[in-house]
Structures are given as structure tokens and as C-alpha cells.
Design a protein around this motif. Structure first.
Motif, PDB file in Angstrom:
ATOM      1  N   ASN A  31       8.891  -2.028   5.611  1.00  0.00           N
ATOM      2  CA  ASN A  31       7.827  -2.564   4.779  1.00  0.00           C
ATOM      3  C   ASN A  31       8.437  -3.468   3.711  1.00  0.00           C
ATOM      4  OD1 ASN A  31       5.769  -2.424   2.366  1.00  0.00           O
ATOM      5  ND2 ASN A  31       4.658  -1.799   4.183  1.00  0.00           N
ATOM      6  N   GLU A  38       4.739  -7.720  11.836  1.00  0.00           N
ATOM      7  CA  GLU A  38       3.358  -7.762  11.353  1.00  0.00           C
ATOM      8  C   GLU A  38       2.472  -6.798  12.154  1.00  0.00           C
ATOM      9  OE1 GLU A  38       3.079  -8.967   8.652  1.00  0.00           O
ATOM     10  OE2 GLU A  38       4.687 -10.424   8.501  1.00  0.00           O
ATOM     11  N   ARG A  76      -8.854   0.313   8.906  1.00  0.00           N
ATOM     12  CA  ARG A  76      -8.294  -0.757   9.735  1.00  0.00           C
ATOM     13  C   ARG A  76      -6.988  -0.362  10.434  1.00  0.00           C
ATOM     14  NH1 ARG A  76     -10.266  -3.869   5.227  1.00  0.00           N
ATOM     15  NH2 ARG A  76      -8.237  -3.652   4.193  1.00  0.00           N
ATOM     16  N   GLY A 133       0.602  -4.553  11.170  1.00  0.00           N
ATOM     17  CA  GLY A 133      -0.697  -4.336  10.544  1.00  0.00           C
ATOM     18  C   GLY A 133      -1.786  -5.245  11.069  1.00  0.00           C
ATOM     19  N   GLU A 134      -1.416  -6.278  11.851  1.00  0.00           N
ATOM     20  CA  GLU A 134      -2.394  -7.218  12.386  1.00  0.00           C
ATOM     21  C   GLU A 134      -2.996  -6.748  13.708  1.00  0.00           C
ATOM     22  OE1 GLU A 134      -3.309  -9.748  10.603  1.00  0.00           O
ATOM     23  OE2 GLU A 134      -1.769  -9.453   9.062  1.00  0.00           O
ATOM     24  N   GLU A 192       7.653  -7.549   1.421  1.00  0.00           N
ATOM     25  CA  GLU A 192       6.923  -8.806   1.281  1.00  0.00           C
ATOM     26  C   GLU A 192       7.448  -9.850   2.254  1.00  0.00           C
ATOM     27  OE1 GLU A 192       7.146 -10.091  -2.769  1.00  0.00           O
ATOM     28  OE2 GLU A 192       6.315  -8.227  -3.571  1.00  0.00           O
ATOM     29  N   GLU A 210      -4.674   0.276   4.322  1.00  0.00           N
ATOM     30  CA  GLU A 210      -5.357  -0.108   5.560  1.00  0.00           C
ATOM     31  C   GLU A 210      -5.984   1.104   6.244  1.00  0.00           C
ATOM     32  OE1 GLU A 210      -5.464  -3.543   6.952  1.00  0.00           O
ATOM     33  OE2 GLU A 210      -5.129  -3.645   4.780  1.00  0.00           O
ATOM     34  N   THR A 239       5.897  -4.726   8.492  1.00  0.00           N
ATOM     35  CA  THR A 239       4.632  -5.215   7.943  1.00  0.00           C
ATOM     36  C   THR A 239       4.814  -5.598   6.485  1.00  0.00           C
ATOM     37  OG1 THR A 239       2.299  -4.676   7.542  1.00  0.00           O
ATOM     38  CG2 THR A 239       3.894  -2.887   7.280  1.00  0.00           C
ATOM     39  N   ASN A 240       3.986  -6.532   6.031  1.00  0.00           N
ATOM     40  CA  ASN A 240       3.948  -6.845   4.606  1.00  0.00           C
ATOM     41  C   ASN A 240       2.685  -6.275   3.968  1.00  0.00           C
ATOM     42  OD1 ASN A 240       1.926  -8.520   5.516  1.00  0.00           O
ATOM     43  ND2 ASN A 240       2.989 -10.430   5.069  1.00  0.00           N
ATOM     44  N   ARG A 241       1.960  -5.474   4.744  1.00  0.00           N
ATOM     45  CA  ARG A 241       0.728  -4.859   4.243  1.00  0.00           C
ATOM     46  C   ARG A 241       0.981  -3.437   3.761  1.00  0.00           C
ATOM     47  NH1 ARG A 241      -4.692  -6.394   7.539  1.00  0.00           N
ATOM     48  NH2 ARG A 241      -4.373  -8.643   7.759  1.00  0.00           N
ATOM     49  N   ASP A 242       0.084  -2.954   2.924  1.00  0.00           N
ATOM     50  CA  ASP A 242       0.081  -1.551   2.511  1.00  0.00           C
ATOM     51  C   ASP A 242      -0.711  -0.782   3.559  1.00  0.00           C
ATOM     52  OD1 ASP A 242      -0.282   0.945   1.403  1.00  0.00           O
ATOM     53  OD2 ASP A 242      -0.879   0.224  -0.569  1.00  0.00           O
ATOM     54  N   LEU A 243      -0.027  -0.154   4.503  1.00  0.00           N
ATOM     55  CA  LEU A 243      -0.712   0.503   5.609  1.00  0.00           C
ATOM     56  C   LEU A 243      -1.516   1.713   5.149  1.00  0.00           C
ATOM     57  CD1 LEU A 243       1.780   0.254   8.611  1.00  0.00           C
ATOM     58  CD2 LEU A 243      -0.095  -1.260   7.949  1.00  0.00           C
TER      59      LEU A 243
END
Length: 472
Positions: free
Chosen positions: A164, A237, A289, A239-240, A166, A284, A277-281
Motif C-alpha cells: 500500500n 491497483e 466496493r 482496488g480497481e 501513494e 473501500e 494499491t494506492n487506495r485505503d481498502l
């Protein structure tokens, strides 16, 4: 406009391919065999190489190996007859971007070329990874040392890893380092950017498809899981991925098996999965999501890659590395970065992280006139400390810090404050060893001693010039 090199010993096919690709807006060069193609590539380069598999003098595999050795960021697409599909699959495992079969469907080839062009463009803007990925991770900060410890402990295990961080922090480099330090290092390392694949094509990309599974599926094709068998699959990525696909991915991870799209045969594979991922899973998951069960299956070993603003002591080393790199690439002779320029680089907040720093150094080298990069060579946002304020620079309101000075005085004052803080931290990390602290900060021991005296970090210097705090 991407430059494509087409290599094929059939003259008619070369003409058809060249006409089609030029119509799609590409700059096309052709070669009649592998030997001629490699000579053209070595002389003038290419962004994408499309090569026949079986040719006189030098075949497609030889072309693939030579192009990968010269520039692994150049996608190589293999054209093959139906009878040699197995060889094309082997080429994919050896590093080819994709393959198409003769007689090929023009729409299918155009789609593969477009995907390769996008992948090449992303690679040009990304932090580079190679077989020596661990050595390519630049830095000695405490945060990065913690990441290295995790890599050393888990690299040679089958456990899934979730990275994880940015955008621009070098997640792909960490994945490459994990693969390179494992016993799978000689097996395929297959990468796929989930954000770059349309949702309706993601299943066939991951698991492959059988002939006739959908319109345009004129032949069977293995997916990335199949190609990564025995090696490592890197899903960037993650998270996509849409929720409906997450169920199928979870099953493939848990059972090690899947079916191709349109197929009924179950395929078993041995794949080590690394996701990023660059998202906060966690957020999510709360938003519905991302599946919680998939998250826990992925995050067996979580690695959090710190942004560049949290590892500022690594900036001098990273900047020096990029200066050397682009001196070679651009035929420049920049010898150093001045102290005032380095202070500004370390004061800037780097919202684009390492990728932004690399692009900035390349741009600065293009226009720098002198042997050293100075503050005036840096772009205005860096000189003025633009971007989201870093905690170290936001201790007081602007009105309280301006006094009678202007913007330049404020920047100079804040840069000095940050410089003092970095020196203090370096001395703390090295137990007061000035020699090692100077090495960590990428400055000379004499410069560090001068700065320490300037900031009141040391009262006296021994008459003989030795540092009494050093235990050498």
C-alpha cells in the motif's frame, strides 16, 4: 506518436501491417528478418516491436531477448502461426508483451498494439524496475530499512503480499524485489495494471479464454494466471477490480484453480500473488466496493510504502542517482547539486513522490547551464515550497513568520529550519557519528561540521580536527 518496428520475412504481411499501423497514427519502420530488425533497433530504437516468431537469420525469440536486454520497457508482440502457439506462450513467459496468431484479425491486433502503447507510456513515466530490483530501491532511511526487513523475511515464501502506498512511491520496485529475492526468480514475473483493463475484459485477461467464448475470440488464449505458473503474478491497483470479479479472484487464490472464459476444463496453477494499491481498502470495504474476505486473503503480509515526504533523508541519494542516470541518457555533465538547491528539494512536499522527483531532475538537466544544479535551476513551485505543507514547515501561522521579510526570506528560513531538523535526525540515527551522518545526508564531513556549528549543534571542535563523538 509511438514508433513501431515491424519485423517479418513475408513482404506482403509487412506491407499490410505497416499500412494498418500508419492508419492508426503510428510511426512505422519495417525489417525483413530478425538480424535486420535488431540492427534497426540498435541504431534508431523503437517504442514497440512487432516480430514474427519464425524467421531466417534471427528468429522472434532472439529478437525478444535482445530487445529485453537493451530496454525492458519496450513491449515485444509476437506474431505466430497456429502451429507454434505453444512457442508463443513460452515467449510470453520469457517477457513478450503479447502474441497474435496468423491469420490475425486487424481489430484484435490494433487492440493489442494500443494496449502495448499505453503500457510503454506508463513505463516511461514510472519508477523503473529490473532484475536487480532490490539494488534499484534507493535510500537508507529508517522507514525504508523496515521495508527491507520485511522483504528479507517473506520474499522466499508463498504468502500473498499487499503493498500500500501513494502513486509514485515505487510499489512495482518492491514487488520486483520480492520476486527477485525468492526461489521463483527464474520463473515468470507477470505484471498487470488492473486500472488499465476495461472491467468487461478483466476476467479474460486474468484467466484466459477459449475459442468462440465471445465475438473476436478466434483462438484460445491463456490468461495471466496461467502465464505466471511457477512464478509471481503482480496485480497493480487491485482496488480497481469490480466486486463481481473479486469473488472469482478469491477462489483462484484460495484453490489455485480456475476455468478459462467459455471453458469447462479446470486449470491448476502454482502462483505467488503480490498486489498493490494506492487506495485505503478498509474504507473501500466500508463503502461496499471491496470484499473483506478478499482483503484478508491479500493482506497476509502488508507492506506500507512511505511517501517521499516521510523519508526526506533519502532525497539527496535519490536526486544524485537521477542526476547520474540522466547525465548518461541526455549526454550531460552535471557534477553536483548545490546545498541551497538540495535544501529546497528536501523542503518541498513531493505530492508525486519519487516519480515527480525523477521527472524534475530530468527536466532540470535539460536546461541547466552550469556544472552544478543551483536553486535558480529549480522550478518555481519547488523554490517557493508549493504543495501541501509538510508538518515540519507548518509550525507557525504565515503572519507570525513573515516579519518584514518577503517570500524568499520565508523560504530561506523554512529551508534552514528543515536542514537543521534533518541534521539532528541524522545524528540521532547514527548515534552522533559525524562521518556516518554526513554519508547519510550525502554531504562532506567538513560541510556537516560547518552546518553543525552554524546551527549550534556542537559547541567546540577538537584542535586536531577529530570528532570526539566518533567511535571508529
Amino acid at each position: 506518436m509511438a514508433k513501431i518496428l515491424v519485423i517479418d520475412d513475408e513482404a506482403n504481411l509487412r506491407k499490410v501491417l505497416a499500412a494498418m499501423l500508419r492508419r492508426d497514427g503510428f510511426d512505422v519502420t519495417v525489417a525483413a528478418d530478425g538480424e535486420q530488425g535488431l540492427a534497426e533497433f540498435n541504431k534508431n530504437g523503437a517504442d514497440i516491436v512487432v516480430t514474427d516468431l519464425v524467421m531466417p537469420k534471427a528468429g522472434g525469440m532472439e529478437v525478444l531477448r535482445a530487445v529485453n536486454a537493451a530496454n525492458p520497457d519496450v513491449p515485444v508482440i509476437i506474431i505466430t502461426a497456429h502451429g507454434t502457439v505453444d512457442s508463443a506462450v513460452e515467449a510470453i513467459k520469457a517477457g513478450a508483451f503479447d502474441y497474435v496468431t496468423k491469420p490475425f484479425d486487424q481489430a484484435e491486433l490494433s487492440a493489442v498494439i494500443a494496449k502495448a502503447a499505453k503500457a510503454h507510456d506508463v513505463a516511461q513515466r514510472s519508477v523503473r524496475a529490473d532484475a536487480k530490483a532490490r539494488a534499484a530501491i534507493i535510500g537508507e532511511s529508517a522507514q525504508l530499512q523496515e521495508v527491507f526487513k520485511i522483504i528479507d523475511k517473506v520474499a522466499d515464501t508463498p504468502s500473498t503480499v499487499l503493498i500500500n502506498g501513494e502513486s509514485g512511491t515505487g510499489k512495482e520496485l518492491i514487488a520486483s524485489a520480492l520476486h527477485g529475492a525468492s526461489s521463483r526468480r527464474d520463473k515468470p514475473f507477470i505484471k498487470i495494471n488492473c486500472a488499465a483493463i476495461p472491467h468487461n475484459l478483466l476476467e479474460s485477461e486474468l484467466f484466459g479464454y477459449e475459442r468462440g467464448a465471445f465475438t473476436g475470440a478466434v483462438t484460445s488464449k491463456p490468461g495471466r494466471f496461467e502465464l505466471a505458473d511457477g512464478g509471481t503474478l503482480f496485480l497493480d491497483e487491485i482496488g480497481e477490480i469490480p466486486v463481481e470479479m473479486q469473488v472469482k479472484l478469491l477462489r483462484a487464490l484460495q484453490e489455485g484453480e480456475f476455468e478459462r472464459v467459455g471453458g469447462i476444463k479446470t486449470t491448476r496453477v502454482d502462483v505467488r500473488l503480490i498486489a498493490a494499491t494506492n487506495r485505503d481498502l478498509q474504507a473501500e470495504i466500508e463503502a461496499g466496493r471491496f470484499r473483506k474476505d478478499l482483503y484478508y486473503r491479500l493482506a497476509v503480509v502488508p507492506i506500507v510504502l512511505p511517501p517521499l515526504r516521510e523519508r526526506r533523508t533519502d532525497i539527496p541519494m535519490l536526486a544524485g542517482h537521477f542526476v547520474e542516470k540522466y547525465n548518461r541518457k541526455l549526454n550531460k555533465k552535471i557534477e553536483s547539486i548545490s546545498d541551497d538547491a538540495m535544501a529546497l528539494l528536501q523542503a518541498y512536499n513531493w505530492p508525486g513522490n519519487i516519480r515527480e522527483l525523477e521527472n524534475l531532475i530530468e527536466r532540470v538537466l535539460l536546461f541547466a547551464d552550469g556544472p552544478s544544479i543551483t536553486a535558480k535551476d529549480l522550478p518555481e513551485p519547488v523554490r517557493q515550497g508549493s504543495g501541501t505543507p509538510a508538518p515540519a514547515l507548518s509550525a507557525a501561522p504565515l503572519e507570525a513568520s513573515t516579519g518584514e521579510g518577503g517570500l524568499k526570506d520565508i523560504v530561506r528560513m523554512k529551508a534552514a529550519e528543515l536542514e537543521k531538523d534533518l541534521i539532528t535526525k541524522a545524528l540521532e540515527e547514527t548515534g552522533g557519528n559525524v562521518t556516518r551522518a554526513a554519508k547519510l545526508l550525502q554531504i562532506s564531513r567538513k560541510s556537516l561540521q560547518t552546518k553543525m556549528k552554524e546551527f549550534g549543534l556542537r559547541d567546540t571542535t577538537p584542535p586536531d580536527g577529530r570528532d570526539e563523538s566518533i567511535d571508529e
